[in-house]
Design a protein around this motif. Sequence first.
Motif, short mmCIF file in Angstrom:
data_model
loop_
_atom_site.label_atom_id
_atom_site.label_comp_id
_atom_site.label_asym_id
_atom_site.label_seq_id
_atom_site.Cartn_x
_atom_site.Cartn_y
_atom_site.Cartn_z
N THR A 199 8.36 27.56 -12.93
CA THR A 199 8.66 28.14 -11.93
C THR A 199 10.20 29.04 -12.13
OG1 THR A 199 8.60 26.39 -9.98
CG2 THR A 199 10.71 27.57 -9.51
N ARG A 224 9.45 33.25 -11.19
CA ARG A 224 10.70 34.12 -10.89
C ARG A 224 10.60 35.33 -11.48
NH1 ARG A 224 15.46 30.07 -10.30
NH2 ARG A 224 15.12 29.00 -8.01
N TYR A 231 4.74 35.82 -1.86
CA TYR A 231 5.53 34.52 -3.10
C TYR A 231 5.44 33.38 -1.78
CZ TYR A 231 9.11 32.62 -5.52
OH TYR A 231 9.79 31.70 -6.85
N LEU A 232 5.13 32.29 -2.22
CA LEU A 232 5.46 30.95 -1.38
C LEU A 232 6.38 30.04 -2.79
CD1 LEU A 232 5.00 28.96 0.49
CD2 LEU A 232 3.23 28.64 -0.35
N PRO A 233 7.79 30.15 -2.61
CA PRO A 233 8.63 29.75 -3.45
C PRO A 233 7.91 27.93 -3.43
CG PRO A 233 10.03 31.31 -2.23
CD PRO A 233 8.59 31.18 -1.91
N GLU A 234 8.73 27.24 -4.29
CA GLU A 234 8.81 26.02 -4.58
C GLU A 234 9.61 25.79 -3.28
OE1 GLU A 234 9.70 24.20 -7.78
OE2 GLU A 234 8.80 22.12 -7.42
N THR A 266 10.91 25.97 -0.31
CA THR A 266 11.53 26.42 -0.04
C THR A 266 11.66 26.57 1.75
OG1 THR A 266 11.31 28.57 -0.88
CG2 THR A 266 12.09 29.28 0.67
N GLY A 267 13.56 26.81 2.16
CA GLY A 267 13.04 25.82 3.66
C GLY A 267 14.00 27.28 4.23
N LEU A 268 12.77 27.16 6.06
CA LEU A 268 13.22 28.69 6.74
C LEU A 268 14.26 27.80 7.21
CD1 LEU A 268 9.83 29.39 7.90
CD2 LEU A 268 10.73 30.70 6.83
N THR A 280 18.62 26.24 1.53
CA THR A 280 17.31 26.68 0.99
C THR A 280 15.66 27.33 0.10
OG1 THR A 280 17.31 28.66 3.20
CG2 THR A 280 17.61 26.27 3.53
N ARG A 281 16.78 28.58 -0.81
CA ARG A 281 15.89 29.20 -1.02
C ARG A 281 15.68 30.21 -0.62
NH1 ARG A 281 14.15 24.75 -6.32
NH2 ARG A 281 13.73 26.86 -6.73
N LEU A 282 15.61 30.47 0.76
CA LEU A 282 14.83 31.39 1.47
C LEU A 282 15.06 32.92 0.53
CD1 LEU A 282 13.38 31.95 3.99
CD2 LEU A 282 15.79 33.05 4.71
#
Lengths: 301, 445
Positions: free
Chosen positions: A45, A49, A79-82, A84-86, B247-249
């Motif tokens: 990761t 980054r 990009y789809l981070p590990e 991650t939440g909306l 959330t690392r958004l």
Amino acid sequence: MREQVLRVEGLTKSFGPRTVVNNVTFDVRSGEIFGFLGPNGSGKTTTIRMAQGIIQSDGGSVSILGSSPQRSVLKGIGYLPEQTGLPPKARVLDSLRYLIRLKGLSFTEAESRADELLKQVGLYEYRLKKVDTLSRGMRQMAQFVVAIAHRPRLIILDEPFSGLDPLNVSLMKQMLLEHRRAGATIMFSTHVMSDVEEMCERIALISDGNLLLFGDLGDIRRERGTRSVQVRAAGVPEDLRNENMKGLPDDTVEYDIDKKLTPERIMQSYAASGISVDRFERMMPSLNDIFIEEVSRARKI
Amino acid sequence: MRGKSSAIGIIFSEEARRHFRSGGYILFTVGIAVLMVAAVWIVPLITDAIASDAPVPEPGGEVDLGRIGFVDNSGILAEWEGQVPVRYGTLEEGIEAYQRGEIKTLYVVAADYLETGKVEQYAEYNMPWDSNRGDEEAFRWYVLYPQLQARQNSQLSPDLLAQRDQVEEQIAVELSRLNPDLLARLTDPAVFNNYSVANDGNVSAVIPVAQAIGELVVPMVFALLLMFSIIAGVGNMVTSVSEEKETRLVELVITSASPFSIMTGKLLALGAVGLAQAAVWVVIAVFTVPAMFDQIPDAGALTIPAGLAVTILACFITGYFLSTTIAILVGAISPSTREASRTAPTISMIGFVPLWLAGLLINQPDGLITRLLSYIPFTAPTGILVRIGSGGDFTGAEIAAALAGVVLTGLLFLWISGRVFRAAMLMQGQSFTPANLWAALRNAG
């Protein structure tokens, strides 16, 4: 040779006294699906980054889509981070539209593209619901929509399949392959080897921040040589009956290879015994074997 | 079709949309608005309840004139022969009688009474909106009015008076020809100017209720509204930033927008949301306050001086700006949304020290603490409003200097936030120590 869409060279990063990425060099070529492997906490990761300029490296260089990782270039990357939440209290469509607009699409383009992809991943009926009403897998798929909505040239996915059920894993893979056919390059990190064997042509393996392997997956396996031989025949020669072998379905026998029992000796034994052979195959090591071997060796050192 | 926008524009519009739709925001905005509408009925009830205990005389009922004394400088009460109210020769004599407790209210009828209707009313007034309506009505209708009628009768022919019931209109015409001032006084026997008498006999003018509300109550009310707005704004900002961190958004956002764009978009959105909220309240106040004043006897018309309106607006904008810039920093350096939500009220509360101490400050509008609180940037926006609301002597230049300090402090926090935002936002789940802060400040590119 195909164009390099991402090249990291000598990338290094430390957090305090701990070096988490140490002099890592690899490249990702246009149109390929690239697997970035490593055990948990290996530095995948952090490398991803740094490759996108999200965090600064302590040393080394990055070239992404022919440029340094600047914002105008990064807009062309999905990009789809590990993990991650909306935002949990926001509506799904609002969150997606916001993030897709930031990638350069207009309000209406972003909304219609989000709708189109939500239909594709089976989440259209949830578009006006709050994010916290979705399951973990659904959220992952919603975020995957953000990563591909602007039809990026390079798609970087950090552990994309974690938390997904087999149906969604299959759907995501299928959509990635569609994007690849449309010309996109895909790089994803994982520690699930079967996903890599199924999709990737080239890989890089890191452990504890160090690059252990990098290159064509077939070449890497071939370099490690034959580990076993599978033979489908009407019987087993007398002189091989006491060797290290195991029976498999469909009249197949697998012999583990060592210095005494070589593929050549097995072939000769069958020929000498007159047993007719339907299939004789040198078996390469699985990526799983290579992964465990390489990481264990690196950790012992 | 809406076109492509800059990162700031996108962040602004999406953040604003999210805040406008949030249940808490809608509930808070509508709740205050409903309270303002309810005040149209509630405030007159309260003013009635706190009115003087002197009974308002009913027509034909008994009237207690023993509470009243008067000084007549006009001669209109020259013929007054009753024992009560008590006549005094001079204002000083009347005040002395008041101090001795012989009377509760002293009236001084002005020399030009007939032309102007002016009557000075001396009584106990703790607050400008204290009412002395019972004595006012008694003096107006049971003392002045009979004398005015007697004078009217003396100026009209006996024949005309004999037919009073049939020729009311003719009497009025005749009277307006003979003595128009007298006719005016018969219609409105007294225009009271109120004076408060202290225990030591000192006399001070009581400003009219509407003026008092316009100049004193309005700043206090806006200080309260500012407090509510800032609590909501700071909470929203801290949640918005810390949620994106947790959330690392932010990893996604930061690849498309610079930290400056993210912060500016959020600040502008929250500013717009806060101002929209204040605008809703002001528009409702425009309709409800006059309706409320119509129901308060003798309240007059509410006037808010232009300078005060500008000061309130400036305090609102600068206070909101400073609080939300601090909130960005707190949101960014907090390890979790929960932690950030716990810190947010503390930030808001620092700004409201002047309101907590309002009971103390109101008696010392230009005291040291009041001055300090109106100058310290973190407390200045509410401090200024409380000081004005307490009747403090605060010049425009002083207000401008204090608010400039608020803006500069806000800009300082914005600068610090800009330098540490990226580093802090990417440190998920970790505490941001002073050492981290210092390193981020030094290393920011």
